[in-house]
Design a protein around this motif. Structure first.
Motif, PDB file in Angstrom:
ATOM      1  N   ALA A  38     -61.534  17.524  -0.670  1.00 33.10           N
ATOM      2  CA  ALA A  38     -60.558  18.455  -1.241  1.00 33.10           C
ATOM      3  C   ALA A  38     -60.862  18.740  -2.708  1.00 33.10           C
ATOM      4  O   ALA A  38     -60.845  19.898  -3.143  1.00 33.10           O
ATOM      5  CB  ALA A  38     -59.142  17.884  -1.088  1.00 33.10           C
ATOM      6  N   VAL A  39     -61.155  17.684  -3.460  1.00 35.54           N
ATOM      7  CA  VAL A  39     -61.452  17.868  -4.882  1.00 35.54           C
ATOM      8  C   VAL A  39     -62.690  18.746  -5.052  1.00 35.54           C
ATOM      9  O   VAL A  39     -62.716  19.674  -5.878  1.00 35.54           O
ATOM     10  CB  VAL A  39     -61.663  16.502  -5.569  1.00 35.54           C
ATOM     11  CG1 VAL A  39     -62.198  16.682  -6.989  1.00 35.54           C
ATOM     12  CG2 VAL A  39     -60.351  15.716  -5.587  1.00 35.54           C
ATOM     13  N   SER A  40     -63.719  18.491  -4.268  1.00 38.69           N
ATOM     14  CA  SER A  40     -64.962  19.249  -4.387  1.00 38.69           C
ATOM     15  C   SER A  40     -64.774  20.713  -3.994  1.00 38.69           C
ATOM     16  O   SER A  40     -65.424  21.602  -4.538  1.00 38.69           O
ATOM     17  CB  SER A  40     -66.055  18.609  -3.532  1.00 38.69           C
ATOM     18  OG  SER A  40     -66.339  17.310  -3.988  1.00 38.69           O
ATOM     19  N   ALA A  41     -63.880  20.970  -3.028  1.00 42.46           N
ATOM     20  CA  ALA A  41     -63.621  22.342  -2.582  1.00 42.46           C
ATOM     21  C   ALA A  41     -62.589  23.052  -3.437  1.00 42.46           C
ATOM     22  O   ALA A  41     -62.360  24.253  -3.264  1.00 42.46           O
ATOM     23  CB  ALA A  41     -63.168  22.322  -1.128  1.00 42.46           C
ATOM     24  N   GLY A  42     -61.951  22.320  -4.357  1.00 42.41           N
ATOM     25  CA  GLY A  42     -60.917  22.923  -5.196  1.00 42.41           C
ATOM     26  C   GLY A  42     -59.635  23.214  -4.455  1.00 42.41           C
ATOM     27  O   GLY A  42     -58.881  24.113  -4.817  1.00 42.41           O
ATOM     28  N   THR A  43     -59.361  22.448  -3.402  1.00 41.28           N
ATOM     29  CA  THR A  43     -58.142  22.623  -2.609  1.00 41.28           C
ATOM     30  C   THR A  43     -57.249  21.391  -2.765  1.00 41.28           C
ATOM     31  O   THR A  43     -57.721  20.322  -3.162  1.00 41.28           O
ATOM     32  CB  THR A  43     -58.485  22.817  -1.123  1.00 41.28           C
ATOM     33  OG1 THR A  43     -59.218  21.666  -0.662  1.00 41.28           O
ATOM     34  CG2 THR A  43     -59.345  24.062  -0.927  1.00 41.28           C
ATOM     35  N   PRO A  44     -55.967  21.509  -2.470  1.00 39.67           N
ATOM     36  CA  PRO A  44     -55.070  20.356  -2.610  1.00 39.67           C
ATOM     37  C   PRO A  44     -55.455  19.236  -1.650  1.00 39.67           C
ATOM     38  O   PRO A  44     -55.921  19.480  -0.533  1.00 39.67           O
ATOM     39  CB  PRO A  44     -53.688  20.927  -2.248  1.00 39.67           C
ATOM     40  CG  PRO A  44     -53.814  22.402  -2.438  1.00 39.67           C
ATOM     41  CD  PRO A  44     -55.230  22.739  -2.092  1.00 39.67           C
ATOM     42  N   VAL A  45     -55.256  18.014  -2.086  1.00 38.94           N
ATOM     43  CA  VAL A  45     -55.446  16.861  -1.202  1.00 38.94           C
ATOM     44  C   VAL A  45     -54.387  16.937  -0.104  1.00 38.94           C
ATOM     45  O   VAL A  45     -53.212  17.145  -0.380  1.00 38.94           O
ATOM     46  CB  VAL A  45     -55.321  15.537  -1.985  1.00 38.94           C
ATOM     47  CG1 VAL A  45     -55.374  14.346  -1.045  1.00 38.94           C
ATOM     48  CG2 VAL A  45     -56.414  15.444  -3.042  1.00 38.94           C
TER      49      VAL A  45
END
Length: 470
Positions: free
Chosen positions: A362-369
């Motif tokens: 999620a962090v790498s994709a820039g999306t919420p955990v």
């Protein structure tokens, strides 16, 4: 004395399994859900990169079926590129479902000589989720670039489809490296592994190199204890997993959300105690050297080295799991590794890895955990610590049980042993043949030296053996 095998009908681990209340199967709801998930398209399929062209290979113990990792190491002009594919168990396990709930109860796979107690049903652990050779599998794919000194430069992680091109074991890879016939994806493992081992020493990683007691045999022919030292390939392969775990920890700390495997730094009093132990054992502690440098310079085959390795375990107390959301905790490091670290490379066998991987993705994709991951953060340290304790107790009990079986009928016999750690009127010893750990009574027993001991008692029911100095 030659090693003694066990051929008794009582030489099984059923009583031990009952004592620890280990499950012998999965419930019908868990099995049904696992079977259904195999028949469906794995979750997150639309977002997966096609990485089936990477010639990944697996390197595991002989006969392993629950294959969590596949790797490829490429030499580059300015360093190395590591592709590390991790089985994507989340593609098959529905959050909050029956398989997920059972995995949260178990925590991790338990390994016994007569069969494992798996974290996930075999249809997932040994088939659909396992990175078996020749099969297209969903994976969490890490790509990590390192400079010529094997220091981390950059990395990325994403979901992918992968296909392992070969399954190898440690000894097979070692032999192939010696003859120049190793698979190209592991040909650079010795160079990279040595560099990463050197970096571990420079980081101050505290790693006692004690050989493992290992159980061999089968129910029909009996069980045998032996000593197993890690060969170089196993140590180098472990460095790739550690590299990935350290990279994942950095991602989490920077993002302010995650779950780390932590171990506090040894305090000054413990280090000074270790210095006194080294002096008493006749081991020279080089001026200015840290614990890591001292341990790296010891010969593991010497009895005094084995004794000091045993003493060093006193420095490695307080391991646990630290979950956080927001400001990272003051202490995020792992003294055994010399850096922050997270479990992300064994999701088939360990619960926390699936959740940690989701955070990194999620962090790498820039999306919420995902909410199901955040909701579990406070629970994971408790579950994992309890399962670690159980796994250690079960492993110790199995080894002690086989040791007691092997020594039955030999009371009064004498054996050579190494004194590992001495107290006022007794000591912890390692009998060399058969390789059994035990307690020996006697005053002034010399740490780090070989002595002759007499077997004074064996209690098979309690898995206890006692010795005295001969």
């Amino acid at each position: 004395m030659a090693p003694v095998s066990v051929h008794s009908a009582d030489g099984d681990f059923g009583r031990l399994r009952a004592e620890f209340q280990l499950p012998d199967s999965f419930g019908p709801d868990v099995l049904a859900e696992a079977e259904a998930s195999v028949g469906e398209t794995p979750a997150f399929s639309a977002e997966r990169e096609d990485a089936t062209g990477l010639p990944l290979v697996t390197v595991d113990p002989p006969g392993a079926k629950d294959l969590d990792q596949a790797l490829m190491i490429a030499r580059r002009r300015d360093g190395f590129r590591v592709h590390y594919a991790i089985a994507d168990v989340a593609g098959f396990v529905r959050p909050g479902g029956a398989v997920d709930r059972e995995a949260r109860r178990r925590g991790q796979t338990l390994y016994l000589p007569d069969g494992n107690v798996p974290l996930h049903p075999p249809v997932l652990a040994e088939d659909a989720a396992s990175l078996l050779p020749g099969e297209v599998r969903p994976a969490v794919l890490w790509t990590i670039d390192l400079d010529s000194g094997a220091e981390h430069v950059k990395s990325r992680v994403r979901r992918a489809w992968v296909r392992s091109t070969g399954q190898y074991d440690y000894e097979g890879v070692r032999a192939a490296l010696e003859t120049g016939t190793a698979h190209p994806s592991v040909a650079a493992l010795p160079v990279l592994g040595v560099l990463r081992r050197q970096l571990a020493v420079s980081r101050g990683a505290v790693e006692p190199q004690l050989p493992e007691q290992a159980i061999a045999g089968d129910p029909g022919n009996g069980w045998m204890l032996g000593m197993r030292a890690r060969n170089d390939v196993e140590a180098w392969n472990a460095e790739i997993s550690l590299l990935t775990g350290m990279t994942a920890a950095s991602v989490m700390i920077e993002a302010g959300v995650g779950v780390l495997r932590t171990l506090p730094e040894p305090d000054e009093e413990s280090v000074n105690w270790l210095r006194r132990s080294a002096h008493a054992l006749g081991i020279t502690w080089p001026e200015g050297a840290g614990v890591s440098e001292l341990l790296a310079g010891l010969d593991p085959g010497l009895p005094e080295s084995m004794a000091l390795y045993t003493c060093t375990t006193r420095l490695l107390r307080g391991a646990g799991y630290t979950a956080f959301e927001g400001e990272p905790p003051p202490s995020t490091g792992h003294a055994g590794i010399g850096a922050p670290y997270s479990h992300v490379t064994a999701p088939i066998r360990r619960l926390v890895d699936r959740f940690a991987a989701e955070i990194c993705l999620a962090v790498s994709a820039g999306t919420p955990v995902p909410g199901w991951v955040r909701d579990a953060l406070s629970e994971l340290p408790v579950v994992m610590s309890a399962s670690d304790t159980l796994a250690a107790r079960v492993e110790r009990a199995c080894i002690d049980q086989v040791g007691a079986w092997m020594l039955t009928g030999l009371v009064g016999g004498t054996f050579e042993a190494v004194v590992l750690r001495a107290e006022e009127a007794r000591a912890e010893i390692l009998v060399e043949n058969p390789p059994v750990m035990g307690r020996c009574s006697g005053v002034n027993l010399p740490e780090g030296e070989r002595i002759v001991v007499r077997l004074s008692a064996v209690d098979v029911e309690k898995r206890k053996v006692s010795f005295e100095r001969a």
